[in-house]
Design a protein around this motif. Structure first.
Motif, PDB file in Angstrom:
ATOM      1  N   ILE A 118       0.851  -1.203   0.000  1.00 36.77           N
ATOM      2  CA  ILE A 118       0.000   0.000   0.000  1.00 36.77           C
ATOM      3  C   ILE A 118       0.890   1.258   0.000  1.00 36.77           C
ATOM      4  O   ILE A 118       0.606   2.229  -0.714  1.00 36.77           O
ATOM      5  CB  ILE A 118      -0.954  -0.007   1.220  1.00 36.77           C
ATOM      6  N   ALA A 134      -2.788   5.544  -5.089  1.00 35.38           N
ATOM      7  CA  ALA A 134      -3.689   5.418  -3.938  1.00 35.38           C
ATOM      8  C   ALA A 134      -3.784   6.761  -3.237  1.00 35.38           C
ATOM      9  O   ALA A 134      -2.899   7.608  -3.384  1.00 35.38           O
ATOM     10  CB  ALA A 134      -3.148   4.355  -2.992  1.00 35.38           C
ATOM     11  N   TYR A 137      -7.576   4.376  -0.395  1.00 36.21           N
ATOM     12  CA  TYR A 137      -8.297   3.820  -1.553  1.00 36.21           C
ATOM     13  C   TYR A 137      -7.394   3.757  -2.768  1.00 36.21           C
ATOM     14  O   TYR A 137      -6.477   4.576  -2.931  1.00 36.21           O
ATOM     15  CB  TYR A 137      -9.533   4.672  -1.873  1.00 36.21           C
ATOM     16  N   PHE A 138      -7.704   2.808  -3.638  1.00 32.90           N
ATOM     17  CA  PHE A 138      -7.024   2.703  -4.928  1.00 32.90           C
ATOM     18  C   PHE A 138      -7.845   3.499  -5.937  1.00 32.90           C
ATOM     19  O   PHE A 138      -9.060   3.338  -6.029  1.00 32.90           O
ATOM     20  CB  PHE A 138      -6.950   1.235  -5.372  1.00 32.90           C
ATOM     21  N   ASP A 169     -13.502   3.263  -6.904  1.00 36.78           N
ATOM     22  CA  ASP A 169     -12.284   3.164  -6.101  1.00 36.78           C
ATOM     23  C   ASP A 169     -12.558   2.244  -4.917  1.00 36.78           C
ATOM     24  O   ASP A 169     -13.618   2.299  -4.304  1.00 36.78           O
ATOM     25  CB  ASP A 169     -11.876   4.561  -5.611  1.00 36.78           C
ATOM     26  N   LEU A 195      -7.975  -0.142   0.147  1.00 35.76           N
ATOM     27  CA  LEU A 195      -6.755  -0.925   0.350  1.00 35.76           C
ATOM     28  C   LEU A 195      -6.533  -1.118   1.847  1.00 35.76           C
ATOM     29  O   LEU A 195      -6.093  -2.171   2.295  1.00 35.76           O
ATOM     30  CB  LEU A 195      -5.557  -0.185  -0.241  1.00 35.76           C
ATOM     31  N   GLN A 230      -3.722  -3.491  -8.420  1.00 38.69           N
ATOM     32  CA  GLN A 230      -2.789  -3.234  -7.317  1.00 38.69           C
ATOM     33  C   GLN A 230      -1.387  -3.718  -7.649  1.00 38.69           C
ATOM     34  O   GLN A 230      -0.401  -3.012  -7.406  1.00 38.69           O
ATOM     35  CB  GLN A 230      -3.235  -3.988  -6.069  1.00 38.69           C
TER      36      GLN A 230
END
Ligand code: AMP
Ligand code: ZN
Length: 482
Positions: A126, A135, A144-145, A182, A185, A245
């Protein structure tokens, strides 16, 4: 012939070519351990077992990783409802899961990483996504992604990019395509999480579900690996998010082939906990079905076809196995006693050409069917052709002991993949036959001390010698008879 498999990413059948043969990395999304797995889940795990065994039969060296999701929305809710700590709650279901795998003769994976033991890897991933600008922090301290930042987003599920709601956020782990947005993560701690939280550079919280699989797959299999599988429900959002990711973080292609099995359904609906239309493996064992009957039923339909669960299908599996067992017994009775040996070897193309006997065509047809995108229904047809022909020859008095022995070898070969005839797999290795032969000779010389010693040696390696009028037979000790 080479193995061809259907790649969800390209929507095409492709010839399987590893990044660096003979090594093959296989990541199989594992259970969320908040309850007993149902047989819909086991359809997926058995399909993966079939894939793994087929790859091994082809001479590949498989490293399989199956994660255990022991922290997510469902496990947290379950542990709270049960009033126990998350660890204690999930432990019982992990143990039950491994027991169920054994019941279904599913070969163990090389690694079973638990999500809670890999929080540091997830945090590192992350952090990388934050540093690269993929992110962002939300107001509540979650991360969040941003799907808008990752241009290929939607490639696996074939999403229409114009329809994506970038900027909109979804906190839940599971959602539908229509809600592509979104995704979380890292989830900042909330009162509903109770005691479940880890420290991170962004405060207390817990990982989202999708990041678990990205972090654990790349830890054990590297940034790029061959195969990633699951049920079709995993395609979106889970696998789509895993690709985003992983590739955003590494800049490398994540997985070469994505394989997904169709669902096990009941009356046209996906078998699922939430639908209440499920049977656990334990439910079916209680009703008197055996692990191998259930395994056979789940294997008998091609993995990309929807499999309708019925008790008639289980009864059919029982009938088919009875036919196989009877055939094996007849072949055993007909084959020469001491010849029950000769180490069994995988039939690869080279060896195949050397086996000039009546079973070779059937074994080749079985193998070809598997090479054709794991077509088990065709493969089973090849197996039953062998049974039909063997029975016919036997009835006509035209099956020699040597040919019966070849039939047994073929069954053993086939069962390396199917694993539904524990009595037949494997045939004794040459070392065991040699020991048994030496014991026979010791007995004939009346050296009973040596004969006893040799018998114990054989037994220590899991085989039992049965004396016959002329010489002996070898049986596997503890082979399941069910
Ligand atoms: P879950 O524990 O829900 O994450 O599911 C574990 C695995 O089982 C995943 O690969 C799912 O895609 C698969 N799965 C769940 N339900 C079914 C079903 N009815 N038929 C086939 N596979 C399923
Ligand atoms: Zn996963």
């Amino acid at each position: 012939m080479a193995l061809s498999i259907y790649n969800t990413l390209t929507r095409r059948l492709e010839e399987f070519a590893p990044i660096q043969a003979p090594q093959v990395g296989l990541y199989t999304c594992g259970p969320t351990v908040y309850d007993f797995a149902h047989i819909g889940n086991f359809r997926a795990y058995i399909f993966e077992d079939l894939l793994r065994r087929t790859l091994r039969l082809q001479g590949f060296r498989v490293t399989q990783v199956m994660n255990l999701t022991d922290v997510d929305d469902k496990t947290i809710r379950g542990s709270q409802a049960a009033g126990v700590q998350l660890d204690d709650f999930t432990r019982q279901y992990k143990e039950a899961f491994f027991e169920d795998l054994r019941t279904l003769a599913i070969e163990p994976a090389e690694h079973y990483p638990a999500a809670t033991a890999h929080i540091a890897e997830m945090i590192a991933l992350i952090a990388k996504l934050l540093a690269k600008g993929y992110a962002y922090h939300s107001e509540d301290g979650s991360i969040y992604f941003s799907i808008a930042k990752f241009k290929p987003y939607g490639q696996l599920a074939h999403l229409d990019r114009d329809g994506l709601r970038s900027g909109a956020r979804i906190a839940q782990d599971e959602y539908q395509k229509e809600n592509a947005s979104d995704f979380a993560l890292w989830k900042a701690w909330q009162a509903a999480d109770g005691a479940t939280a880890w420290e991170s550079p962004w405060g207390r919280g817990r990982p989202g579900w999708h990041i678990e699989c990205s972090a654990m797959s790349m830890k054990y299999l590297g940034k790029s690996f061959e195969l990633h599988t699951g049920g079709v429900d995993n395609i979106f959002p889970h696998h789509e998010n895993e690709i985003a990711q992983s590739e955003a973080a590494t800049g490398k292609p994540f997985v070469k082939y994505w394989l997904h099995c169709a669902h096990l359904v009941v009356d046209g609906r996906k078998m699922a906990k939430s639908a209440g239309n499920f049977f656990t493996l334990r439910d079916l064992l209680q009703r008197g079905y055996t692990g191998r009957e259930i395994r056979y039923a789940l294997l008998s339909v091609h993995y990309r076809q929807v499999l309708n669960f019925t008790f008639e299908a289980l009864a059919a599996a029982r009938g088919a196995l009875k036919r196989l067992d009877e055939f094996a017994e007849k072949m055993q009775n007909q084959s020469p006693p001491a010849a029950a040996g000769r180490e069994f070897q995988p039939v690869n193309a080279e060896l195949q050409s050397k086996i000039e006997n009546w079973v070779a065509g059937h074994v080749a047809a079985f193998t070809r069917a598997l090479e054709d995108d794991l077509n088990t229904s065709l493969a089973l047809a090849a197996l039953f052709d062998l049974v039909y022909e063997g029975n016919k020859r036997l009835a006509a008095g035209a099956l020699t002991p040597a040919q019966a022995h070849q039939a047994l070898q073929a069954l053993a070969q086939i069962d390396r993949v199917l694993d539904v005839q524990p009595g037949i797999t494997p045939l004794p290795p040459q070392t065991i036959i040699d020991l048994a032969q030496a014991r026979l000779e010791a007995r004939r010389r009346k050296d009973f001390a040596a004969a006893d010693r040799l018998r114990r040696q054989v037994e220590a390696q899991g085989w039992i010698i049965q004396d016959t009028a002329e010489d002996f037979k070898l049986k596997r000790s503890g082979a399941a008879s069910s």
